[in-house]
Design a protein around this motif. Structure first.
Motif, PDB file in Angstrom:
ATOM      1  N   CYS A  52       5.455   4.348  11.671  1.00 11.34           N
ATOM      2  CA  CYS A  52       4.368   4.933  10.879  1.00 11.34           C
ATOM      3  C   CYS A  52       3.935   3.893   9.855  1.00 11.34           C
ATOM      4  CB  CYS A  52       4.823   6.210  10.190  1.00 11.34           C
ATOM      5  SG  CYS A  52       3.499   7.042   9.289  1.00 11.34           S
ATOM      6  N   THR A  53       2.751   3.331  10.054  1.00 10.05           N
ATOM      7  CA  THR A  53       2.232   2.296   9.167  1.00 10.05           C
ATOM      8  C   THR A  53       1.096   2.886   8.335  1.00 10.05           C
ATOM      9  OG1 THR A  53       2.773   0.603  10.814  1.00 10.05           O
ATOM     10  CG2 THR A  53       1.262  -0.023   9.054  1.00 10.05           C
ATOM     11  N   VAL A  54       1.265   2.825   6.999  1.00 11.67           N
ATOM     12  CA  VAL A  54       0.301   3.449   6.090  1.00 11.67           C
ATOM     13  C   VAL A  54      -0.239   2.402   5.123  1.00 11.67           C
ATOM     14  CG1 VAL A  54      -0.125   5.322   4.484  1.00 11.67           C
ATOM     15  CG2 VAL A  54       1.626   5.578   6.247  1.00 11.67           C
ATOM     16  N   GLU A  55      -1.550   2.294   5.077  1.00 13.76           N
ATOM     17  CA  GLU A  55      -2.217   1.379   4.154  1.00 13.76           C
ATOM     18  C   GLU A  55      -2.627   2.146   2.897  1.00 13.76           C
ATOM     19  OE1 GLU A  55      -5.285  -2.187   5.108  1.00 13.76           O
ATOM     20  OE2 GLU A  55      -6.093  -0.165   5.362  1.00 13.76           O
ATOM     21  N   ASN A  56      -2.559   1.480   1.728  1.00 13.24           N
ATOM     22  CA  ASN A  56      -2.946   2.082   0.441  1.00 13.24           C
ATOM     23  C   ASN A  56      -2.103   3.313   0.120  1.00 13.24           C
ATOM     24  OD1 ASN A  56      -5.149   0.207   0.400  1.00 13.24           O
ATOM     25  ND2 ASN A  56      -6.351   1.622   1.644  1.00 13.24           N
ATOM     26  N   LEU A  57      -0.805   3.262   0.384  1.00 15.29           N
ATOM     27  CA  LEU A  57       0.054   4.415   0.134  1.00 15.29           C
ATOM     28  C   LEU A  57       0.238   4.664  -1.365  1.00 15.29           C
ATOM     29  CD1 LEU A  57       1.849   6.628   1.338  1.00 15.29           C
ATOM     30  CD2 LEU A  57       3.757   5.001   1.286  1.00 15.29           C
ATOM     31  N   GLY A  58       0.294   3.596  -2.146  1.00 24.58           N
ATOM     32  CA  GLY A  58       0.475   3.742  -3.578  1.00 24.58           C
ATOM     33  C   GLY A  58       1.801   4.400  -3.915  1.00 24.58           C
ATOM     34  N   THR A  59       1.760   5.408  -4.780  1.00 26.01           N
ATOM     35  CA  THR A  59       2.985   6.100  -5.203  1.00 26.01           C
ATOM     36  C   THR A  59       3.329   7.293  -4.315  1.00 26.01           C
ATOM     37  OG1 THR A  59       1.708   7.476  -6.743  1.00 26.01           O
ATOM     38  CG2 THR A  59       2.632   5.415  -7.601  1.00 26.01           C
ATOM     39  N   LYS A  60       2.500   7.561  -3.321  1.00 24.44           N
ATOM     40  CA  LYS A  60       2.742   8.710  -2.438  1.00 24.44           C
ATOM     41  C   LYS A  60       3.896   8.413  -1.479  1.00 24.44           C
ATOM     42  CE  LYS A  60      -2.053  10.182  -2.803  1.00 24.44           C
ATOM     43  NZ  LYS A  60      -2.304   9.202  -3.889  1.00 24.44           N
ATOM     44  N   LYS A  61       4.427   9.459  -0.858  1.00 31.40           N
ATOM     45  CA  LYS A  61       5.566   9.318   0.033  1.00 31.40           C
ATOM     46  C   LYS A  61       5.218   9.763   1.445  1.00 31.40           C
ATOM     47  CE  LYS A  61       9.177   9.790  -3.477  1.00 31.40           C
ATOM     48  NZ  LYS A  61      10.416  10.510  -3.873  1.00 31.40           N
ATOM     49  N   VAL A  62       5.907   9.147   2.385  1.00 25.75           N
ATOM     50  CA  VAL A  62       5.730   9.481   3.800  1.00 25.75           C
ATOM     51  C   VAL A  62       6.819  10.473   4.207  1.00 25.75           C
ATOM     52  CG1 VAL A  62       5.811   8.596   6.154  1.00 25.75           C
ATOM     53  CG2 VAL A  62       4.643   7.290   4.365  1.00 25.75           C
ATOM     54  N   THR A  63       6.413  11.534   4.887  1.00 21.73           N
ATOM     55  CA  THR A  63       7.347  12.569   5.353  1.00 21.73           C
ATOM     56  C   THR A  63       7.326  12.630   6.872  1.00 21.73           C
ATOM     57  OG1 THR A  63       7.107  13.921   3.357  1.00 21.73           O
ATOM     58  CG2 THR A  63       7.867  15.039   5.341  1.00 21.73           C
ATOM     59  N   TRP A  64       8.516  12.717   7.468  1.00 20.92           N
ATOM     60  CA  TRP A  64       8.643  12.900   8.908  1.00 20.92           C
ATOM     61  C   TRP A  64       9.190  14.304   9.195  1.00 20.92           C
ATOM     62  CZ3 TRP A  64       7.199  10.019  13.036  1.00 20.92           C
ATOM     63  CH2 TRP A  64       6.884   8.662  12.837  1.00 20.92           C
ATOM     64  N   ARG A  65       8.635  14.947  10.223  1.00 25.25           N
ATOM     65  CA  ARG A  65       9.171  16.223  10.702  1.00 25.25           C
ATOM     66  C   ARG A  65       8.988  16.276  12.211  1.00 25.25           C
ATOM     67  NH1 ARG A  65       5.798  20.815  11.748  1.00 25.25           N
ATOM     68  NH2 ARG A  65       3.585  20.281  11.734  1.00 25.25           N
ATOM     69  N   LYS A  66       9.764  17.156  12.831  1.00 30.49           N
ATOM     70  CA  LYS A  66       9.610  17.366  14.265  1.00 30.49           C
ATOM     71  C   LYS A  66       8.836  18.648  14.481  1.00 30.49           C
ATOM     72  CE  LYS A  66      12.048  17.696  18.674  1.00 30.49           C
ATOM     73  NZ  LYS A  66      13.342  17.814  19.380  1.00 30.49           N
ATOM     74  N   ILE A  67       7.789  18.567  15.270  1.00 34.43           N
ATOM     75  CA  ILE A  67       6.953  19.735  15.569  1.00 34.43           C
ATOM     76  C   ILE A  67       7.728  20.662  16.532  1.00 34.43           C
ATOM     77  CG2 ILE A  67       4.776  20.466  16.616  1.00 34.43           C
ATOM     78  CD1 ILE A  67       3.590  17.796  15.775  1.00 34.43           C
ATOM     79  N   PRO A  68       7.778  21.978  16.279  1.00 32.18           N
ATOM     80  CA  PRO A  68       6.990  22.763  15.322  1.00 32.18           C
ATOM     81  C   PRO A  68       7.730  23.082  14.025  1.00 32.18           C
ATOM     82  CG  PRO A  68       7.990  24.245  16.883  1.00 32.18           C
ATOM     83  CD  PRO A  68       8.479  22.871  17.233  1.00 32.18           C
ATOM     84  N   TYR A  69       8.864  22.416  13.734  1.00 31.45           N
ATOM     85  CA  TYR A  69       9.667  22.774  12.573  1.00 31.45           C
ATOM     86  C   TYR A  69       8.972  22.328  11.287  1.00 31.45           C
ATOM     87  CZ  TYR A  69      13.048  23.174  16.343  1.00 31.45           C
ATOM     88  OH  TYR A  69      13.672  23.515  17.514  1.00 31.45           O
ATOM     89  N   ILE A  70       9.115  23.139  10.247  1.00 35.06           N
ATOM     90  CA  ILE A  70       8.484  22.851   8.959  1.00 35.06           C
ATOM     91  C   ILE A  70       9.381  21.979   8.088  1.00 35.06           C
ATOM     92  CG2 ILE A  70       7.562  23.897   6.856  1.00 35.06           C
ATOM     93  CD1 ILE A  70       6.862  26.364   8.461  1.00 35.06           C
ATOM     94  N   THR A  71      10.683  22.191   8.168  1.00 37.13           N
ATOM     95  CA  THR A  71      11.621  21.430   7.341  1.00 37.13           C
ATOM     96  C   THR A  71      11.521  19.944   7.657  1.00 37.13           C
ATOM     97  OG1 THR A  71      13.146  23.301   7.351  1.00 37.13           O
ATOM     98  CG2 THR A  71      14.039  21.162   6.670  1.00 37.13           C
ATOM     99  N   PRO A  72      11.351  19.097   6.636  1.00 34.40           N
ATOM    100  CA  PRO A  72      11.217  17.660   6.893  1.00 34.40           C
ATOM    101  C   PRO A  72      12.541  17.036   7.318  1.00 34.40           C
ATOM    102  CG  PRO A  72      11.266  18.075   4.537  1.00 34.40           C
ATOM    103  CD  PRO A  72      11.211  19.418   5.197  1.00 34.40           C
ATOM    104  N   ILE A  73      12.428  15.971   8.070  1.00 33.09           N
ATOM    105  CA  ILE A  73      13.609  15.178   8.427  1.00 33.09           C
ATOM    106  C   ILE A  73      13.897  14.185   7.317  1.00 33.09           C
ATOM    107  CG2 ILE A  73      14.587  13.570  10.107  1.00 33.09           C
ATOM    108  CD1 ILE A  73      12.727  14.804  12.205  1.00 33.09           C
ATOM    109  N   THR A  74      12.846  13.466   6.892  1.00 34.00           N
ATOM    110  CA  THR A  74      12.950  12.529   5.779  1.00 34.00           C
ATOM    111  C   THR A  74      11.692  12.622   4.932  1.00 34.00           C
ATOM    112  OG1 THR A  74      11.950  10.684   7.019  1.00 34.00           O
ATOM    113  CG2 THR A  74      14.361  10.889   7.102  1.00 34.00           C
ATOM    114  N   THR A  75      11.848  12.327   3.646  1.00 31.72           N
ATOM    115  CA  THR A  75      10.717  12.149   2.743  1.00 31.72           C
ATOM    116  C   THR A  75      10.991  10.887   1.940  1.00 31.72           C
ATOM    117  OG1 THR A  75      10.191  14.499   2.558  1.00 31.72           O
ATOM    118  CG2 THR A  75       9.431  13.077   0.786  1.00 31.72           C
TER     119      THR A  75
END
Length: 293
Positions: A52-75
């Motif tokens: 997952c490559t994100v440009e201009n992320l700044g102070t925001k965070k990337v979250t991963w989850r497996k569909i269809p689950y709502i609980t994140p795997i990582t943040t």
């Protein structure tokens, strides 16, 4: 002409300030996903890396989850899943927040989502993971390790790992200088073997207790199999006795010996202040002895 020069002078001062203010207070570019592989296929037991490559992320965070689950795997780099096989891999210079899954199993297959929250909106990018129900064949290889320079009277311990394809070798045999070795408690020789079929590895250990100088020699580990060629590796073992000149366990062997004096060092000492003082005292002692005699 003077007025033009004055205007130019003030512009030279003001323009950088205007650029700085506009740059600081200007609009901030929103995060943006960059292209990455959207379909990943691995064999069962391998490690999967979802990018997952994100440009201009700044102070925001990337979250991963497996569909269809709502609980994140990582943040960010924090793990929420109750499974240590998952791990966030941040590669700053690539602007990547990847999801690593070790020892992938069939139930890990499916769609995964990389998320970034921006002003109440959720930017999403999906990656599909496919898992092949087969362990990737390992390359056939053999390795030996252990005590290369044992002290006389200590134990010699050697270890041999053999990997087959697709299955581990059938047997491992030990030799010393061409002669086959067997477990023999009377001779204090012990050979053990362990199969790890799920990992495709056969391991064996050779231990010789209370080593003697006669135990010096070349030790060979040979893995045999009905379905492939034999795998062979070897190690030279040198038993150290008192005063031995062999390097011990990979370290340099330092022996104490009298060191000769470099004449140049003596000359430098005599020319120093300490040298002059010592010389004067020495001459006084010599003269005093001469007078007494």
């Amino acid at each position: 002409m003077d007025m033009l020069c004055e205007i130019s002078y003030y512009l030279w001062i003001i323009i950088p300030w205007i650029i700085q203010v506009l740059g600081r207070n200007g609009p901030v570019l929103p995060p943006k996903f960059l292209p990455v592989p959207r379909h990943i296929t691995v064999h069962r037991g391998e490690t999967a890396m979802l990018e997952c490559t994100v440009e201009n992320l700044g102070t925001k965070k990337v979250t991963w989850r497996k569909i269809p689950y709502i609980t994140p795997i990582t943040t960010g780099e924090q793990l929420f899943a109750q499974d240590n096989r998952f791990q966030a891999k941040h590669i700053s210079w690539k602007q990547q927040w990847n999801l690593s899954i070790k020892n992938v199993q069939l139930h890990d297959a499916g769609a995964y989502e990389c998320q970034v929250s921006v002003r109440g909106l959720m930017l999403r990018q999906n990656i599909t993971l496919s898992v092949i129900d087969a362990i990737l064949p390992r390359k056939a290889e053999i390795r030996i390790s252990g005590t290369e320079f044992p002290e006389k009277g200590s134990s010699i311990k050697l270890f041999c790992n053999a990997t087959g394809t697709p299955n581990p070798p059938d047997d491992i045999q030990w030799f010393k200088d061409g002669e086959k070795l067997f477990s023999d408690p009377y001779e204090k020789i012990y050979i053990k073997k362990h199969y790890a079929r799920n990992a495709g590895v056969l391991t064996s250990s050779l231990e010789i207790k209370s080593s003697k100088l006669d135990d010096n020699g070349t030790y060979i580990c040979r893995a045999t199999s009905h379905s492939q060629d034999d795998l062979i590796t070897k190690m030279k073992v040198n038993v150290l006795s008192a005063g031995s000149n062999y390097a011990k366990r990979g370290t340099l062997n330092h022996t104490s010996r009298p060191e000769s004096v470099d004449p140049r060092d003596a000359a430098r000492f005599l020319s120093s202040t300490a040298g002059l003082i010592c010389t004067v005292l020495f001459l006084q002692v010599v003269l005093h002895v001469g007078v007494l005699s």
